[in-house]
Design an enzyme around this catalytic site. Structure first.
Site, PDB file in Angstrom:
ATOM      1  N   ARG A   1      -8.700   0.809  10.155  1.00 39.66           N
ATOM      2  CA  ARG A   1      -8.242  -0.546  10.455  1.00 39.66           C
ATOM      3  C   ARG A   1      -9.201  -1.296  11.369  1.00 39.66           C
ATOM      4  O   ARG A   1      -8.939  -2.439  11.705  1.00 39.66           O
ATOM      5  CB  ARG A   1      -6.886  -0.460  11.151  1.00 39.66           C
TER       6      ARG A   1
ATOM      7  N   ARG B   1      12.560  -1.610   9.962  1.00 44.44           N
ATOM      8  CA  ARG B   1      11.627  -1.163  11.004  1.00 44.44           C
ATOM      9  C   ARG B   1      11.619  -2.154  12.153  1.00 44.44           C
ATOM     10  O   ARG B   1      11.667  -3.349  11.922  1.00 44.44           O
ATOM     11  CB  ARG B   1      10.210  -1.064  10.413  1.00 44.44           C
TER      12      ARG B   1
ATOM     13  N   ARG C   1      11.876  -5.693   4.037  1.00 44.19           N
ATOM     14  CA  ARG C   1      11.617  -4.254   3.841  1.00 44.19           C
ATOM     15  C   ARG C   1      12.697  -3.399   4.496  1.00 44.19           C
ATOM     16  O   ARG C   1      13.100  -3.634   5.628  1.00 44.19           O
ATOM     17  CB  ARG C   1      10.256  -3.887   4.420  1.00 44.19           C
TER      18      ARG C   1
ATOM     19  N   ARG D   1       1.352  -8.852  13.937  1.00 45.26           N
ATOM     20  CA  ARG D   1       0.640  -7.870  13.103  1.00 45.26           C
ATOM     21  C   ARG D   1      -0.324  -8.577  12.148  1.00 45.26           C
ATOM     22  O   ARG D   1      -1.417  -8.080  11.888  1.00 45.26           O
ATOM     23  CB  ARG D   1       1.642  -7.009  12.333  1.00 45.26           C
TER      24      ARG D   1
ATOM     25  N   LYS E   1       0.825  -1.211   0.000  1.00 46.73           N
ATOM     26  CA  LYS E   1       0.000   0.000   0.000  1.00 46.73           C
ATOM     27  C   LYS E   1       0.864   1.268   0.000  1.00 46.73           C
ATOM     28  O   LYS E   1       0.645   2.179  -0.778  1.00 46.73           O
ATOM     29  CB  LYS E   1      -0.938   0.016   1.227  1.00 46.73           C
TER      30      LYS E   1
HETATM   31  P1  ADP Z   1       2.438  -1.799   3.218  1.00 46.82           P
HETATM   32  O1  ADP Z   1       2.435  -0.295   3.116  1.00 46.82           O
HETATM   33  O2  ADP Z   1       1.185  -2.418   2.652  1.00 46.82           O
HETATM   34  O3  ADP Z   1       2.735  -2.291   4.606  1.00 46.82           O
HETATM   35  P2  ADP Z   1       4.917  -1.604   1.673  1.00 46.82           P
HETATM   36  O4  ADP Z   1       4.499  -0.719   0.533  1.00 46.82           O
HETATM   37  O5  ADP Z   1       5.747  -0.996   2.749  1.00 46.82           O
HETATM   38  O6  ADP Z   1       3.613  -2.347   2.290  1.00 46.82           O
HETATM   39  O7  ADP Z   1       5.676  -2.871   1.033  1.00 46.82           O
HETATM   40  C1  ADP Z   1       6.294  -3.868   1.851  1.00 46.82           C
HETATM   41  C2  ADP Z   1       7.616  -4.321   1.215  1.00 46.82           C
HETATM   42  O8  ADP Z   1       7.356  -5.004  -0.007  1.00 46.82           O
HETATM   43  C3  ADP Z   1       8.571  -3.180   0.871  1.00 46.82           C
HETATM   44  O9  ADP Z   1       9.885  -3.620   1.135  1.00 46.82           O
HETATM   45  C4  ADP Z   1       8.364  -2.942  -0.635  1.00 46.82           C
HETATM   46  O10 ADP Z   1       9.569  -2.489  -1.261  1.00 46.82           O
HETATM   47  C5  ADP Z   1       8.005  -4.354  -1.121  1.00 46.82           C
HETATM   48  N1  ADP Z   1       7.000  -4.351  -2.199  1.00 46.82           N
HETATM   49  C6  ADP Z   1       5.891  -3.559  -2.279  1.00 46.82           C
HETATM   50  N2  ADP Z   1       5.173  -3.879  -3.390  1.00 46.82           N
HETATM   51  C7  ADP Z   1       5.828  -4.908  -3.992  1.00 46.82           C
HETATM   52  C8  ADP Z   1       5.570  -5.706  -5.178  1.00 46.82           C
HETATM   53  N3  ADP Z   1       4.491  -5.486  -5.950  1.00 46.82           N
HETATM   54  N4  ADP Z   1       6.457  -6.682  -5.495  1.00 46.82           N
HETATM   55  C9  ADP Z   1       7.545  -6.907  -4.701  1.00 46.82           C
HETATM   56  N5  ADP Z   1       7.840  -6.198  -3.588  1.00 46.82           N
HETATM   57  C10 ADP Z   1       6.996  -5.214  -3.234  1.00 46.82           C
HETATM   58  P1  AMP Z   2       1.753   0.643   9.208  1.00 38.89           P
HETATM   59  O1  AMP Z   2       2.865   1.597   8.879  1.00 38.89           O
HETATM   60  O2  AMP Z   2       0.475   0.986   8.495  1.00 38.89           O
HETATM   61  O3  AMP Z   2       2.163  -0.797   9.031  1.00 38.89           O
HETATM   62  O4  AMP Z   2       1.414   0.849  10.763  1.00 38.89           O
HETATM   63  C1  AMP Z   2       2.396   0.611  11.761  1.00 38.89           C
HETATM   64  C2  AMP Z   2       1.741   0.519  13.141  1.00 38.89           C
HETATM   65  O5  AMP Z   2       1.105   1.769  13.467  1.00 38.89           O
HETATM   66  C3  AMP Z   2       0.632  -0.524  13.272  1.00 38.89           C
HETATM   67  O6  AMP Z   2       1.139  -1.827  13.556  1.00 38.89           O
HETATM   68  C4  AMP Z   2      -0.189   0.059  14.434  1.00 38.89           C
HETATM   69  O7  AMP Z   2       0.440  -0.176  15.695  1.00 38.89           O
HETATM   70  C5  AMP Z   2      -0.123   1.565  14.165  1.00 38.89           C
HETATM   71  N1  AMP Z   2      -1.233   2.015  13.296  1.00 38.89           N
HETATM   72  C6  AMP Z   2      -1.143   2.534  12.040  1.00 38.89           C
HETATM   73  N2  AMP Z   2      -2.349   2.850  11.546  1.00 38.89           N
HETATM   74  C7  AMP Z   2      -3.246   2.519  12.520  1.00 38.89           C
HETATM   75  C8  AMP Z   2      -4.675   2.565  12.619  1.00 38.89           C
HETATM   76  N3  AMP Z   2      -5.431   3.030  11.596  1.00 38.89           N
HETATM   77  N4  AMP Z   2      -5.250   2.125  13.756  1.00 38.89           N
HETATM   78  C9  AMP Z   2      -4.522   1.665  14.801  1.00 38.89           C
HETATM   79  N5  AMP Z   2      -3.172   1.569  14.765  1.00 38.89           N
HETATM   80  C10 AMP Z   2      -2.534   1.993  13.647  1.00 38.89           C
END
Ligand code: ADP
Ligand code: AMP
Length: 213
Positions: A85, A157, A124, A168, A13
């Site tokens: 969420r 992270r 990541r 998660r 996302k």
């Molecule tokens: P989210 O925001 O849903 O938690 P991220 O955008 O941070 O996910 O993506 C998680 C990891 O996967 C990152 O390291 C990113 O570079 C990688 N990634 C995202 N989209 C793709 C894809 N379509 N194919 C391969 N790797 C991806």
């Molecule tokens: P994310 O970057 O979206 O993976 O979020 C990282 C962390 O932030 C999550 O594991 C939660 O602890 C907190 N968080 C982010 N968005 C929300 C939400 N909409 N509601 C509750 N916790 C959140």
């Protein structure tokens, strides 16, 4: 136009929202990014959120809803990434938008199997300076652990450690996955195959977001 990006952690996302905001002018609102920023700055919100985030649990709804009320712009095209969420958050969002004569227009569901998201999260890397996203295998930086865009240091992270990742995913299944049905019933849900390449998903999103909605 208000678009929600819904999907498990690691489904891509943030990667897509960052490109869409840079290239198509969407305002990208990520509650995760805002909370990490608050933790880094040591604000009151950051102090309250830190423990929950470290354990991979959700931060309480009332804190998140207050955060969104403040961050939501008056107009423009908005992507909500990682919010709502919970059903309570989705209902609060609905009420808030209704007060301004608006509504969620589309919900893009990033559908991805569990093995894939574990692999994505464990590889990541995030720039500690500008927040750009990388992956050890799928999107490696040109120089080891250095951001291509700003030269900042890349970090894993804390909540991408395997034990926290498992939690998660559990939290996603228990508290967030029901939003898929919530939005499907409202005829707002569009599913996409988040297992495709970054470029393929981007093209699909551009197509789906083209019309005014
Ligand atoms: P989210 O925001 O849903 O938690 P991220 O955008 O941070 O996910 O993506 C998680 C990891 O996967 C990152 O390291 C990113 O570079 C990688 N990634 C995202 N989209 C793709 C894809 N379509 N194919 C391969 N790797 C991806
Ligand atoms: P994310 O970057 O979206 O993976 O979020 C990282 C962390 O932030 C999550 O594991 C939660 O602890 C907190 N968080 C982010 N968005 C929300 C939400 N909409 N509601 C509750 N916790 C959140």
């Amino acid at each position: 136009m208000i678009v929600v990006f819904l999907g498990p952690p690691g489904s891509g996302k943030g990667t897509q929202a960052k490109t869409l905001s840079k290239e198509l002018g969407f305002v990208h609102i990520s509650t995760g990014d805002m909370l990490r920023d608050a933790v880094a700055k040591g604000t009151e919100l950051g102090k309250m959120a830190k423990e929950y985030m470290g354990r991979g649990e959700l931060v309480p709804d009332q804190l998140i809803i207050a955060l969104i009320e403040e961050a939501m712009p008056e107009g423009g095209r908005v992507i909500l990434d990682g919010f709502p969420r919970t059903i309570a958050q989705a209902e609060a969002l609905e009420d808030m938008l209704k007060r301004h004569g608006k509504e969620v227009n589309k919900v893009l569901f990033f559908d991805a199997p569990e093995e894939l998201i574990v692999e994505r999260l464990s590889g990541r890397l995030t720039c500690s300076s500008c927040g750009a996203l990388y992956h050890r295998v799928y999107k490696p930086p040109k120089d080891d652990m250095v951001c291509d865009l700003c030269g900042g240091k890349l970090l894993q992270r804390e909540d991408d450690r395997e034990d926290v990742v498992r939690n998660r995913i559990r939290v996603y299944k228990e508290q967030t996955a029901s939003l898929v049905d919530f939005y499907r019933r409202k005829n707002k849900l569009i599913s996409l195959d988040a297992g495709k390449s970054v470029e393929e998903v981007y093209e699909e999103l551009k197509r789906l977001l083209k019309d005014g909605g």
